[in-house]
Motif scaffolding. Sequence first.
Motif, short mmCIF file in Angstrom:
data_model
loop_
_atom_site.label_atom_id
_atom_site.label_comp_id
_atom_site.label_asym_id
_atom_site.label_seq_id
_atom_site.Cartn_x
_atom_site.Cartn_y
_atom_site.Cartn_z
N VAL A 182 39.80 -5.08 -15.35
CA VAL A 182 39.91 -5.58 -16.72
C VAL A 182 39.07 -4.67 -17.62
O VAL A 182 37.84 -4.64 -17.49
N LEU B 129 41.49 -6.15 -22.58
CA LEU B 129 41.15 -7.18 -23.56
C LEU B 129 40.44 -6.55 -24.74
O LEU B 129 39.55 -5.71 -24.55
N HIS B 130 40.81 -6.94 -25.95
CA HIS B 130 40.20 -6.36 -27.15
C HIS B 130 39.93 -7.44 -28.19
O HIS B 130 40.40 -8.58 -28.09
N ALA C 177 33.59 -12.88 -21.23
CA ALA C 177 33.67 -11.53 -21.80
C ALA C 177 33.75 -11.63 -23.32
O ALA C 177 34.63 -12.33 -23.85
N GLY D 138 33.42 -2.21 -19.22
CA GLY D 138 33.09 -2.28 -20.64
C GLY D 138 33.06 -0.91 -21.29
O GLY D 138 32.27 -0.06 -20.90
N LEU E 241 37.43 -3.86 -21.12
CA LEU E 241 36.98 -4.54 -22.33
C LEU E 241 36.68 -3.51 -23.39
O LEU E 241 35.92 -2.56 -23.15
N HIS F 63 36.49 -3.06 -28.01
CA HIS F 63 36.62 -3.76 -29.29
C HIS F 63 37.90 -3.34 -30.03
O HIS F 63 38.72 -4.19 -30.40
N SER G 251 35.79 -13.28 -28.99
CA SER G 251 35.45 -12.07 -29.75
C SER G 251 35.17 -12.40 -31.20
O SER G 251 35.47 -13.50 -31.68
N LEU H 272 35.18 -5.86 -14.15
CA LEU H 272 35.11 -5.79 -15.61
C LEU H 272 34.52 -4.44 -16.01
O LEU H 272 33.44 -4.07 -15.54
N HIS I 16 37.48 -15.27 -22.47
CA HIS I 16 37.44 -14.12 -23.38
C HIS I 16 37.36 -14.62 -24.82
O HIS I 16 38.20 -15.41 -25.27
N THR J 211 34.23 -9.36 -26.69
CA THR J 211 34.67 -8.01 -27.07
C THR J 211 34.25 -7.64 -28.50
O THR J 211 35.04 -7.15 -29.30
#
Length: 295
Positions: free
Chosen positions: A181, A218-219, A70, A144, A183, A185, A15, A142, A13, A72
């Motif tokens: 999970v 997750l972000h 991934a 999104g 995902l 932002h 970002s 996952l 992960h 983000t």
Amino acid sequence: MSDSCSDIVHLAHLSDVHLPPPPRIAARDLINKRILSLMLWNARRRHVHLASLGDAVVADIASCKPDVIAVTGDLTNFGLPVEIESGARWLAGLPAPSVIVPGNHDRMTNLPWADGLAQWAPWMAASPGQFPYVRRVGPVCLIGVNSAIASPPFMAYGRVGQRQGERLHAILSRTRGSYRVVLIHHPPRAGLVKPRKSLLDSYKISGILQSAGAEMVLHGHSHDATMTTVPGTDIPLIGVASSSLRSSLPLRQAGWNDFSISPISKGWDVTLIRRQIDAEGRHNVLSEHRWQRHS
């Protein structure tokens, strides 16, 4: 995306890559808040968001051989078509199958989807109406979510919206039994970013997650390697430092999250290793966490 060969899934992960923008930007593209963002980039951000750190993060990820990566959001700085095109080349060059959700910088203006973010369709939904999208890797699902919307100058807030929220609830419900999970932002929790950068419908999204459940969220956006929970739940809510940021604060120095997700008899065993790239480009382990979630 094909299933992994093993029940253990290795997930990377990262970002807020903020790939370097083109050296010249046409005056016609400096509309709305882009001119302000360009001024900020020239004055400060270009000195702390370093391509060398981002490259070192990707190299470190490659050495760990994940099953999936991934991202983000915030691959770009101004959401220009040329930046989005560069982002597509960057995604294509990653060392494992990858997925992405857009960030506020990727959606800085109301650029038509077909002229911009459609170039990322191989790694996410092909159109706004197809979010949330789903990719499966073995027992991991996952999901999104798109929280990126154009916002006024000095603002960087996001919104998921009712239609996406309804689709998210339905997807979470029908994928029970997988390690889900989510995902996104913008983090669905107050206090992780300033109000002007917040998720406007955070309360509603937290309610959906509380109702339908998830194993992990997750972000990006905060540029912080944080670990909290979705309000009203015990769902881990995990942030990550910007992969290109040079900072004197350890939790903000460039890095990525290295997850190993293993099925066990009554649920899941999860290990998170926070990996960091220091200012000299050396790879370090910042911290390690392990927990179990019951199915």
